[in-house]
Design an enzyme around this catalytic site. Structure first.
Site, short mmCIF file in Angstrom:
data_model
loop_
_atom_site.label_atom_id
_atom_site.label_comp_id
_atom_site.label_asym_id
_atom_site.label_seq_id
_atom_site.Cartn_x
_atom_site.Cartn_y
_atom_site.Cartn_z
N ALA A 34 -0.01 -6.92 -8.82
CA ALA A 34 0.14 -5.85 -9.82
C ALA A 34 1.60 -5.38 -9.81
O ALA A 34 1.91 -4.21 -9.63
CB ALA A 34 -0.83 -4.70 -9.55
N LEU A 35 2.49 -6.35 -9.95
CA LEU A 35 3.92 -6.11 -9.74
C LEU A 35 4.49 -5.16 -10.78
O LEU A 35 4.08 -5.15 -11.94
CB LEU A 35 4.69 -7.44 -9.78
N HIS A 36 5.44 -4.35 -10.32
CA HIS A 36 6.13 -3.41 -11.21
C HIS A 36 7.63 -3.49 -10.90
O HIS A 36 8.08 -4.27 -10.07
CB HIS A 36 5.58 -1.98 -11.02
N HIS A 39 8.82 -3.56 -7.26
CA HIS A 39 8.73 -4.87 -6.59
C HIS A 39 9.90 -5.77 -7.01
O HIS A 39 10.49 -6.46 -6.19
CB HIS A 39 7.42 -5.60 -6.97
N GLN A 63 -6.68 -4.16 5.40
CA GLN A 63 -5.94 -2.89 5.45
C GLN A 63 -6.56 -1.81 4.57
O GLN A 63 -6.03 -0.71 4.45
CB GLN A 63 -4.46 -3.08 5.11
N GLY A 151 9.72 -1.50 0.54
CA GLY A 151 10.14 -0.26 -0.11
C GLY A 151 9.91 0.94 0.78
O GLY A 151 8.96 0.98 1.58
N LYS A 153 8.88 3.76 -0.11
CA LYS A 153 7.73 4.59 -0.52
C LYS A 153 6.69 4.60 0.59
O LYS A 153 6.08 5.61 0.89
CB LYS A 153 7.11 4.10 -1.84
N SER A 189 4.06 2.59 -8.26
CA SER A 189 2.99 2.06 -7.41
C SER A 189 2.04 1.27 -8.28
O SER A 189 1.82 1.63 -9.45
CB SER A 189 2.23 3.22 -6.75
#
Length: 284
Positions: A34-36, A39, A63, A151, A153, A189
């Site tokens: 679900a790349l943005h 990324h 995870q 990242g 974040k 995200s």
């Protein structure tokens, strides 16, 4: 030549061996797809610093401590590949199945990350960092990268990955990269794709709260700032605070009192409906 996309561990191992034989370097960007734009910023940095970049696209089951979150996590492999193919021909995508990574036993290794795993995210997501450590050990072993990019974040995760490399005595260099934000401040995200219009409009409030904390950090106590943040979210229509903490960068422990010469960050987790959003900011 079209971009290489591999599902099998063996195919990646062949590519890695060939790259290493030619004395070229490998940068690694692990993702859950679900790349943005965030990324892509990691991939672009990796491309500048290495000859080849391997991007993993793998929604790691070990995870997730919430089955619904795992089921609903966005999976957009075709558009992810399209996005990456526009960047460079020196990108290789590794998109394995869980069986390819874990075999028949989908189990996490139990790690002791020196207490880092018990703070913040660790308090609310049991076993999460064991899952992160386990999958990254697998990927680092397969990909054998010179550098891997994460990242900020997920700042707690970044610190844990550095600790993992130390524990496992791996040679990969871990590179932390700045948080990539929308113009309104919302941290990018993959989960943002699940926000409805109202939630999307409300979410930038998270970053504006963090910015105010940063502004006031020099003159107000951690106790005062904690209470102020709780008040900001108390009656918010769209956003529910899970936690807010001011912590030392070195060990991620929450603080009661500031000390001179110590670096601090503010960390926050908020629910917009069922969607969990995290963010953080350097305070000094």
């Amino acid at each position: 030549m079209s971009m290489q996309v591999h599902e099998k561990r063996l195919d990646i191992l062949v590519d890695v061996a060939s790259i290493k034989k030619n004395k070229k370097t490998i940068g690694f960007v692990p993702t859950m797809g679900a790349l943005h734009r965030g990324h892509l910023a990691l991939v672009e940095k990796a491309l500048k610093e290495n000859d080849y970049v391997i991007v993993s696209i793998f929604v790691n089951p070990t995870q997730f401590n919430n089955d619904a979150d795992l089921v609903n996590y966005p999976r957009t492999l075709d558009s992810d590949i399209e996005l990456l193919s526009g960047l460079s021909k020196n990108i290789i995508v590794f998109a394995p199945t869980p069986k390819e990574i874990y075999g028949d036993k989908m189990l996490s290794t139990k790690y002791n990350f020196n207490g880092l795993e018990h703070e913040m995210e660790g308090k609310f997501r049991a076993g999460h960092f064991d899952g992160v450590g386990t999958v990254l050990k697998h990927f680092f072993t397969i990909v054998n990268p010179d550098k891997a990019y994460f990242g900020e974040k997920d700042f707690q995760q970044l610190q844990i990955v550095k600790k993992l490399v130390e524990i496992e005595k791996m040679t990969v260099q871990i590179i932390g990269c700045p948080i990539y934000r929308e113009e309104n401040g919302l941290a990018l995200s993959s989960r943002n794709k699940r926000l409805n219009t109202k939630q999307l409009e409300a979410s930038p409030f998270i970053y504006s709260v963090l910015q105010q904390v940063k502004k006031d950090f020099g003159t107000k106590s951690a106790f005062t700032l904690n209470n102020w943040v709780l008040g900001q979210f108390k009656n918010h229509d769209e956003l529910k605070l899970e936690y807010f903490e001011i912590a030392k960068v070195s060990d991620l422990k929450s603080i009661k009192r500031k000390q001179k010469g110590t670096k601090y960050r503010a960390f926050i987790a908020v629910f917009a409906g069922e969607i969990r959003l995290i963010d953080n900011i350097a305070l000094n």
